[in-house]
Scaffold this motif. Structure first.
Motif, PDB file in Angstrom:
ATOM      1  N   LYS A 226       0.380  15.977   2.613  1.00  0.00           N
ATOM      2  CA  LYS A 226       1.277  14.832   2.518  1.00  0.00           C
ATOM      3  C   LYS A 226       0.986  13.858   3.655  1.00  0.00           C
ATOM      4  O   LYS A 226       0.449  14.242   4.697  1.00  0.00           O
ATOM      5  CB  LYS A 226       2.736  15.288   2.549  1.00  0.00           C
ATOM      6  N   GLN A 227       1.337  12.622   3.427  1.00  0.00           N
ATOM      7  CA  GLN A 227       1.081  11.576   4.407  1.00  0.00           C
ATOM      8  C   GLN A 227       2.388  11.113   5.041  1.00  0.00           C
ATOM      9  O   GLN A 227       3.468  11.317   4.501  1.00  0.00           O
ATOM     10  CB  GLN A 227       0.398  10.382   3.728  1.00  0.00           C
ATOM     11  N   ASN A 228       2.242  10.461   6.212  1.00  0.00           N
ATOM     12  CA  ASN A 228       3.372   9.777   6.824  1.00  0.00           C
ATOM     13  C   ASN A 228       2.906   8.386   7.250  1.00  0.00           C
ATOM     14  O   ASN A 228       1.744   8.020   7.047  1.00  0.00           O
ATOM     15  CB  ASN A 228       3.939  10.575   8.005  1.00  0.00           C
TER      16      ASN A 228
ATOM     17  N   HIS B 239       0.851  -1.200   0.000  1.00  0.00           N
ATOM     18  CA  HIS B 239       0.000   0.000   0.000  1.00  0.00           C
ATOM     19  C   HIS B 239       0.884   1.247   0.000  1.00  0.00           C
ATOM     20  O   HIS B 239       1.726   1.417   0.882  1.00  0.00           O
ATOM     21  CB  HIS B 239      -0.888  -0.009   1.248  1.00  0.00           C
ATOM     22  N   PRO B 240       0.725   2.126  -0.995  1.00  0.00           N
ATOM     23  CA  PRO B 240       1.539   3.348  -1.036  1.00  0.00           C
ATOM     24  C   PRO B 240       0.940   4.471  -0.203  1.00  0.00           C
ATOM     25  O   PRO B 240      -0.284   4.627  -0.131  1.00  0.00           O
ATOM     26  CB  PRO B 240       1.523   3.712  -2.520  1.00  0.00           C
ATOM     27  N   ILE B 241       1.801   5.224   0.449  1.00  0.00           N
ATOM     28  CA  ILE B 241       1.384   6.486   1.058  1.00  0.00           C
ATOM     29  C   ILE B 241       2.082   7.606   0.285  1.00  0.00           C
ATOM     30  O   ILE B 241       3.195   7.432  -0.210  1.00  0.00           O
ATOM     31  CB  ILE B 241       1.725   6.566   2.565  1.00  0.00           C
ATOM     32  N   VAL B 242       1.417   8.728   0.163  1.00  0.00           N
ATOM     33  CA  VAL B 242       1.925   9.827  -0.655  1.00  0.00           C
ATOM     34  C   VAL B 242       2.625  10.840   0.238  1.00  0.00           C
ATOM     35  O   VAL B 242       1.985  11.592   0.971  1.00  0.00           O
ATOM     36  CB  VAL B 242       0.793  10.501  -1.448  1.00  0.00           C
ATOM     37  N   THR B 243       3.943  10.831   0.205  1.00  0.00           N
ATOM     38  CA  THR B 243       4.714  11.765   1.020  1.00  0.00           C
ATOM     39  C   THR B 243       4.971  13.087   0.291  1.00  0.00           C
ATOM     40  O   THR B 243       5.336  14.078   0.911  1.00  0.00           O
ATOM     41  CB  THR B 243       6.061  11.144   1.428  1.00  0.00           C
TER      42      THR B 243
END
Length: 233
Positions: free
Chosen positions: A96-98, A71-75
């Motif tokens: 942005k995500q962490n 699962h990708p998170i968008v940094t």
């Protein structure tokens, strides 16, 4: 073809990358289920959307097969907008995500987190979100007024992959807790590192990684399951 007709470019890019690095075959049928990637050792499912969509598939596969969910998170997100005249601009989104954002997604998958056949891989990504400006007439066609904007999303492109987190045991999730955490702790301790504290504690409790041992001033007191209850001197 049915399985890939609505596949996003982001999903496709990550799938091809994993198939290459893991020496796996793409779009393989396993007991009636179409799996993104199958290798000699495991099934790999790429999920760029909500993880709850995998619940039924995991319930079917995990008793027999080793399954890794990626699962990708968008940094970092670049927003590329194409205007009606064909010109386009690009800017960096402030959103942005962490790694702690995954816990909102894990509310549906907590029963599988400690399953011996389940592994979760979270990858940090930089993406380009593509948007297209629309005419006022097109805007009126959007039924939900809250979603009416002067643009629509047209796709997501993978720009870069960064750090990867692998979760296969309770210890992997415990490593996300703050350093020097006391044996007994509350949400206040977790809020020092993330705004997702309450969601994180809920998931870890439901997955039986931590447990409630009491309550103090309307806050639950937790400890890591398996560790002693006494506060360290």
């Amino acid at each position: 073809m049915i399985n890939t007709f609505f596949e996003s470019e982001l999903h496709k890019s990550i799938k091809i990358l994993y198939a290459h690095t893991e020496n796996g075959q793409m779009e393989v049928e396993v007991e009636g289920k179409i799996c993104d990637i199958v290798t000699d050792k495991r099934i790999i499912e790429i999920q760029t959307g909500s993880l709850d969509k995998l619940k039924n598939k995991l319930e079917f596969l995990l008793p027999t097969y080793s399954v890794t969910v990626v699962h990708p998170i968008v940094t970092k997100k670049y927003i590329k907008t194409t205007f009606l005249d064909g010109k386009n601009t690009q800017r960096i989104s402030p959103k942005k995500q962490n790694i702690y954002h995954i816990f909102k997604e894990l509310t549906a998958l907590y029963p599988f987190l400690l399953h011996p056949n389940f592994t979760l891989e979270i990858i940090e990504t930089e993406i380009i979100e593509e948007r297209k400006k629309i005419t006022p007439e097109e805007k009126k066609l959007v039924k939900n007024k809250k979603l009416r904007k002067d643009w629509i999303k047209t796709g997501k492109q993978l720009k870069k992959i960064g750090k990867k987190y692998t979760f296969a045991s309770a210890a992997d999730y415990i490593n996300l807790l703050p350093k020097n955490l006391p044996l007994q702790f509350s949400s206040n301790h977790i809020k020092k590192i993330t705004k997702e504290a309450n969601c994180m504690l809920w998931v870890l409790k439901k997955a039986q990684i931590i447990e409630v041992i009491g309550k103090e001033k309307n806050r639950y007191i937790y400890k890591i399951k398996g560790l002693p209850q006494e506060v360290a001197p």
